[in-house]
Write a protein that holds these residues in place. Structure first.
Motif, PDB file in Angstrom:
ATOM      1  N   SER A 109       0.821  -1.192  -0.151  1.00  0.00           N
ATOM      2  CA  SER A 109      -0.290   0.299   0.316  1.00  0.00           C
ATOM      3  C   SER A 109       0.735   1.408   0.543  1.00  0.00           C
ATOM      4  CB  SER A 109      -0.644  -0.037   1.737  1.00  0.00           C
ATOM      5  OG  SER A 109       0.369   0.200   2.115  1.00  0.00           O
ATOM      6  N   LEU A 110       0.237   2.607  -0.550  1.00  0.00           N
ATOM      7  CA  LEU A 110       1.125   3.476  -1.000  1.00  0.00           C
ATOM      8  C   LEU A 110       0.302   4.597  -0.233  1.00  0.00           C
ATOM      9  CD1 LEU A 110       3.461   4.948  -2.032  1.00  0.00           C
ATOM     10  CD2 LEU A 110       2.894   4.882  -4.229  1.00  0.00           C
ATOM     11  N   HIS A 111       0.658   5.058   0.318  1.00  0.00           N
ATOM     12  CA  HIS A 111       0.393   6.913   0.778  1.00  0.00           C
ATOM     13  C   HIS A 111       1.051   7.841   0.377  1.00  0.00           C
ATOM     14  CE1 HIS A 111      -2.265   8.913   3.859  1.00  0.00           C
ATOM     15  NE2 HIS A 111      -0.914  10.204   3.832  1.00  0.00           N
ATOM     16  N   ILE A 112       0.209   8.271  -0.109  1.00  0.00           N
ATOM     17  CA  ILE A 112       0.693   9.874  -0.397  1.00  0.00           C
ATOM     18  C   ILE A 112       0.540  10.830   0.163  1.00  0.00           C
ATOM     19  CG2 ILE A 112       1.056  11.406  -2.280  1.00  0.00           C
ATOM     20  CD1 ILE A 112       1.740   8.639  -3.229  1.00  0.00           C
ATOM     21  N   CYS A 113       1.771  11.702   0.613  1.00  0.00           N
ATOM     22  CA  CYS A 113       1.485  12.874   1.332  1.00  0.00           C
ATOM     23  C   CYS A 113       1.015  13.663   1.220  1.00  0.00           C
ATOM     24  CB  CYS A 113       2.936  12.785   2.114  1.00  0.00           C
ATOM     25  SG  CYS A 113       3.310  11.406   3.255  1.00  0.00           S
ATOM     26  N   SER A 114       1.372  14.497  -0.342  1.00  0.00           N
ATOM     27  CA  SER A 114       1.118  16.081  -0.762  1.00  0.00           C
ATOM     28  C   SER A 114       2.196  15.755  -2.042  1.00  0.00           C
ATOM     29  CB  SER A 114       1.839  16.937  -0.322  1.00  0.00           C
ATOM     30  OG  SER A 114       3.553  17.172   0.050  1.00  0.00           O
ATOM     31  N   GLU A 115       0.985  16.507  -3.307  1.00  0.00           N
ATOM     32  CA  GLU A 115       2.471  16.415  -4.099  1.00  0.00           C
ATOM     33  C   GLU A 115       1.948  17.215  -5.313  1.00  0.00           C
ATOM     34  OE1 GLU A 115      -1.168  12.941  -6.709  1.00  0.00           O
ATOM     35  OE2 GLU A 115       1.159  12.750  -6.004  1.00  0.00           O
ATOM     36  N   SER A 116       1.880  18.174  -5.998  1.00  0.00           N
ATOM     37  CA  SER A 116       2.002  19.091  -7.108  1.00  0.00           C
ATOM     38  C   SER A 116       2.731  18.736  -8.172  1.00  0.00           C
ATOM     39  CB  SER A 116       2.455  20.513  -6.638  1.00  0.00           C
ATOM     40  OG  SER A 116       2.435  21.707  -7.263  1.00  0.00           O
ATOM     41  N   TYR A 117       1.891  19.292  -9.550  1.00  0.00           N
ATOM     42  CA  TYR A 117       2.291  19.010 -10.574  1.00  0.00           C
ATOM     43  C   TYR A 117       2.601  21.059 -11.457  1.00  0.00           C
ATOM     44  CZ  TYR A 117       1.008  14.084 -10.574  1.00  0.00           C
ATOM     45  OH  TYR A 117       0.503  13.064 -10.087  1.00  0.00           O
ATOM     46  N   GLU A 118       2.437  21.748 -10.525  1.00  0.00           N
ATOM     47  CA  GLU A 118       2.748  22.676 -10.434  1.00  0.00           C
ATOM     48  C   GLU A 118       4.038  23.264 -11.310  1.00  0.00           C
ATOM     49  OE1 GLU A 118       1.813  27.430 -10.299  1.00  0.00           O
ATOM     50  OE2 GLU A 118       1.442  25.831  -8.908  1.00  0.00           O
ATOM     51  N   ASP A 119       4.733  23.660 -12.321  1.00  0.00           N
ATOM     52  CA  ASP A 119       5.966  23.824 -11.969  1.00  0.00           C
ATOM     53  C   ASP A 119       6.078  25.310 -11.867  1.00  0.00           C
ATOM     54  OD1 ASP A 119       8.728  24.008 -12.373  1.00  0.00           O
ATOM     55  OD2 ASP A 119       9.324  23.018 -14.067  1.00  0.00           O
ATOM     56  N   ARG A 120       6.636  25.762 -10.401  1.00  0.00           N
ATOM     57  CA  ARG A 120       6.465  27.344 -10.515  1.00  0.00           C
ATOM     58  C   ARG A 120       7.854  28.088 -10.497  1.00  0.00           C
ATOM     59  NH1 ARG A 120       4.591  25.232  -6.349  1.00  0.00           N
ATOM     60  NH2 ARG A 120       5.963  26.514  -4.484  1.00  0.00           N
ATOM     61  N   ARG A 121       9.077  27.279 -11.275  1.00  0.00           N
ATOM     62  CA  ARG A 121       9.936  27.671 -12.059  1.00  0.00           C
ATOM     63  C   ARG A 121       9.990  28.641 -12.701  1.00  0.00           C
ATOM     64  NH1 ARG A 121      13.389  22.460 -12.235  1.00  0.00           N
ATOM     65  NH2 ARG A 121      11.511  22.165 -13.590  1.00  0.00           N
ATOM     66  N   ASN A 179       5.737  13.552   6.979  1.00  0.00           N
ATOM     67  CA  ASN A 179       6.709  14.758   7.846  1.00  0.00           C
ATOM     68  C   ASN A 179       6.152  16.086   7.331  1.00  0.00           C
ATOM     69  OD1 ASN A 179       8.879  16.413   8.206  1.00  0.00           O
ATOM     70  ND2 ASN A 179      10.274  14.639   8.271  1.00  0.00           N
ATOM     71  N   ASP A 180       5.347  16.341   7.738  1.00  0.00           N
ATOM     72  CA  ASP A 180       4.624  18.142   7.953  1.00  0.00           C
ATOM     73  C   ASP A 180       5.978  19.395   7.115  1.00  0.00           C
ATOM     74  OD1 ASP A 180       2.676  17.298   8.125  1.00  0.00           O
ATOM     75  OD2 ASP A 180       1.475  17.619   9.759  1.00  0.00           O
ATOM     76  N   PHE A 181       6.454  18.646   8.594  1.00  0.00           N
ATOM     77  CA  PHE A 181       8.271  19.876   7.605  1.00  0.00           C
ATOM     78  C   PHE A 181       8.458  19.400   6.372  1.00  0.00           C
ATOM     79  CE2 PHE A 181      12.276  21.488   7.482  1.00  0.00           C
ATOM     80  CZ  PHE A 181      12.562  23.008   8.040  1.00  0.00           C
ATOM     81  N   LEU A 182       9.152  17.675   6.284  1.00  0.00           N
ATOM     82  CA  LEU A 182       9.554  17.593   4.493  1.00  0.00           C
ATOM     83  C   LEU A 182       8.401  18.516   3.353  1.00  0.00           C
ATOM     84  CD1 LEU A 182      11.278  16.509   2.752  1.00  0.00           C
ATOM     85  CD2 LEU A 182      10.518  14.731   3.600  1.00  0.00           C
ATOM     86  N   ASP A 183       6.957  18.331   3.507  1.00  0.00           N
ATOM     87  CA  ASP A 183       5.806  18.376   2.760  1.00  0.00           C
ATOM     88  C   ASP A 183       6.096  19.847   2.876  1.00  0.00           C
ATOM     89  OD1 ASP A 183       4.419  16.508   2.127  1.00  0.00           O
ATOM     90  OD2 ASP A 183       3.058  16.425   3.987  1.00  0.00           O
ATOM     91  N   THR A 184       6.560  20.457   3.422  1.00  0.00           N
ATOM     92  CA  THR A 184       6.519  21.996   3.122  1.00  0.00           C
ATOM     93  C   THR A 184       7.625  23.060   2.698  1.00  0.00           C
ATOM     94  OG1 THR A 184       5.741  22.978   4.907  1.00  0.00           O
ATOM     95  CG2 THR A 184       6.720  25.081   4.831  1.00  0.00           C
ATOM     96  N   LEU A 185       8.765  21.892   3.240  1.00  0.00           N
ATOM     97  CA  LEU A 185      10.288  22.124   2.221  1.00  0.00           C
ATOM     98  C   LEU A 185      10.269  22.035   0.672  1.00  0.00           C
ATOM     99  CD1 LEU A 185      13.371  22.516   2.620  1.00  0.00           C
ATOM    100  CD2 LEU A 185      12.784  20.313   2.750  1.00  0.00           C
ATOM    101  N   LEU A 186       9.437  20.840   0.572  1.00  0.00           N
ATOM    102  CA  LEU A 186       9.619  20.222  -0.826  1.00  0.00           C
ATOM    103  C   LEU A 186       8.698  21.169  -1.787  1.00  0.00           C
ATOM    104  CD1 LEU A 186       8.873  16.841  -0.918  1.00  0.00           C
ATOM    105  CD2 LEU A 186      11.444  17.554  -1.752  1.00  0.00           C
ATOM    106  N   ASN A 187       7.438  21.661  -1.567  1.00  0.00           N
ATOM    107  CA  ASN A 187       6.486  22.783  -1.861  1.00  0.00           C
ATOM    108  C   ASN A 187       7.364  24.158  -2.143  1.00  0.00           C
ATOM    109  OD1 ASN A 187       3.700  23.193  -3.307  1.00  0.00           O
ATOM    110  ND2 ASN A 187       3.676  24.835  -1.407  1.00  0.00           N
ATOM    111  N   ARG A 188       7.722  24.310  -1.320  1.00  0.00           N
ATOM    112  CA  ARG A 188       8.652  26.094  -1.388  1.00  0.00           C
ATOM    113  C   ARG A 188       9.845  25.965  -2.465  1.00  0.00           C
ATOM    114  NH1 ARG A 188      12.438  26.215   3.262  1.00  0.00           N
ATOM    115  NH2 ARG A 188      10.365  26.146   4.295  1.00  0.00           N
ATOM    116  N   PHE A 189      10.142  24.715  -3.056  1.00  0.00           N
ATOM    117  CA  PHE A 189      10.956  24.942  -4.269  1.00  0.00           C
ATOM    118  C   PHE A 189      10.644  25.000  -5.470  1.00  0.00           C
ATOM    119  CE2 PHE A 189      13.544  21.766  -1.403  1.00  0.00           C
ATOM    120  CZ  PHE A 189      14.131  22.573  -1.112  1.00  0.00           C
ATOM    121  N   GLY A 190       9.443  24.967  -4.969  1.00  0.00           N
ATOM    122  CA  GLY A 190       8.261  24.909  -6.598  1.00  0.00           C
ATOM    123  C   GLY A 190       8.757  24.100  -7.789  1.00  0.00           C
ATOM    124  N   ILE A 191       9.066  22.898  -7.579  1.00  0.00           N
ATOM    125  CA  ILE A 191      10.002  21.575  -8.427  1.00  0.00           C
ATOM    126  C   ILE A 191       8.537  20.785  -8.435  1.00  0.00           C
ATOM    127  CG2 ILE A 191      11.361  19.743  -9.109  1.00  0.00           C
ATOM    128  CD1 ILE A 191      13.403  21.312  -7.652  1.00  0.00           C
TER     129      ILE A 191
END
Length: 414
Positions: A109-121, A179-191
């Protein structure tokens, strides 16, 4: 940011899968197993002999049919029918003993914490994002796990990936909860990214060595399968490696499987293909151990359209053999390998490693972790990152210095 839970896939396996995977274990590996058979019960009722005589012609006909299929049908058809018989290089020996506990279908089983397909760079390599719209996407898979160095290493890697257009970062964390901190970090990069958790099964955690990173990569393979992705390139990139930006331009051209040397590997200081007249003819690696494909995880990339032809793609829980068995599960042959990096003469990825240490401890009374100084917010962030924690009764008491002289923290914070 979104959250989703993917249920386990139905088990998919074949006789060829298990036989082919089992053949590659090193002859001296301690996990070799012996299959026990049970003798038939001595009590046989009257008439059983006559029935056996009637069944003999049927059994013979069935065996003839199986033999006919094995020797006349194609390898893929035999796999589909569960008859086994995948292709083998003629010079390869038969190494049995890889027990089935290490080979499983991709059914976690696979749990997705968060994801984004938008490239904000806005810009990558001094060009606007729109200039790269027709490039194949690189699916960059990074297994990671909680430790003191996790956040700084992912941050360092992110600042490399920020320069790479058309990339989706699959970050698979080896833990039970997001890990909520990692979620926030990954979202911040815009990748564009997908953050998932896929912990190592408990039964493997006490093994030495443990198959670290396998559950993470298997989760990423399952994510790719569930999204039916066939356009793009798969690459496994650890969070502590060092990547030359030219590597991404090279692997994006992959038609089937591309390979290239990796620096700082074991005794030779390098692992990679040997190339003659533009063709891969062998491998330079200081630890072969019976592996057909003795390469590092960072030393190859796979085209998703090619990989989609093999429904039993897998990465078994077998430390040291993950790359070999994965490449065998997609039926790699020597003549299919595309040498990259100027015919494998350049190092575009380095197996750098950070020496791991225990989490730091700061002995400091909690009453001083308020707004009277920056220390409360600073140490809270370090705790969320897994870098350092505070304690009131363990370790060395926190000292603060001024003009070269140390004093107890209470002197400055009271």
């Amino acid at each position: 940011m979104s959250s989703a839970h993917y249920q386990a896939l139905e088990s998919q396996t074949s006789d060829e899968d298990n036989e082919d995977i089992e053949r590659r274990q090193h002859p001296n590996h301690p996990r070799s197993t012996t299959v026990k058979t049970t003798a038939p019960h001595p009590m046989v009722r009257k008439g059983a002999v006559a029935r056996r005589r009637c069944l003999l012609p049927l059994a013979g006909g069935a065996l003839f049919f199986i033999a006919f299929c094995y020797f006349t049908l194609s390898g893929e058809t035999r796999i589909t029918l569960g008859l086994g018989g995948g292709s083998e290089d003629s010079e390869e020996g038969s190494h049995r003993g890889l027990d089935s506990i290490h080979f499983r279908p991709l059914n976690e089983s696979l749990h997705i914490c968060s994801e984004s397909y938008e490239d904000r760079r806005q810009f990558m390599q001094d060009k606007p994002q729109s200039d790269y719209g027709l490039l194949p996407i690189i699916y960059f898979v990074t297994p990671t796990y909680p430790r003191r160095e996790q956040i700084p290493e992912l941050t360092r890697l992110a600042h490399t990936l920020l320069h790479v257009p058309r990339l989706h970062w699959l970050v698979a964390d080896d833990q039970e909860k997001c890990n909520d901190f990692l979620d926030t970090l990954l979202n911040r990069f815009g990748i564009p990214f997908t953050h998932m958790v896929s912990p190592m099964p408990i039964k493997f955690r006490n093994e030495k060595p443990a198959p670290r990173g396998v559950a993470n990569r298997r989760a990423a393979l399952q994510w790719l399968r569930q999204h039916n992705l066939t356009n793009g390139v798969l690459y496994f990139g650890d969070d502590d490696n060092t990547y030359d930006l030219r590597l991404f331009s090279e692997i994006r051209k992959t038609q089937r499987v591309s390979m290239f040397p990796v620096g700082l590997i074991a005794d030779y200081g390098v692992s990679g293909p040997v190339v003659r007249r533009g063709k891969v003819v062998g491998f330079l690696d200081s630890w072969v151990a019976g592996r057909r494909w003795p390469v590092d995880m960072a030393g190859f990339a796979v085209n998703l359209e090619y990989m989609a032809q093999y429904p039993y793609v897998n990465m078994p829980y077998k430390p040291g053999y993950e790359e070999d068995l994965f490449l065998r599960s997609i039926d790699l042959q020597m003549n299919l390998i595309e040498p990259r990096g100027n015919n494998c003469t350049e190092i575009l990825v380095w197996h750098t490693q950070t020496k791991s240490k225990k989490m730091g401890m700061v002995r400091l009374e909690s009453k001083y972790l308020d707004e009277r100084s920056n220390l409360g917010a600073l140490l809270l962030n370090l705790k969320l990152m897994g870098v350092a924690s505070t304690t009131e009764n363990e370790g060395r008491n926190a000292l603060i210095s001024k003009n070269g002289k140390e004093k107890a923290h209470s002197y400055f914070l009271s």
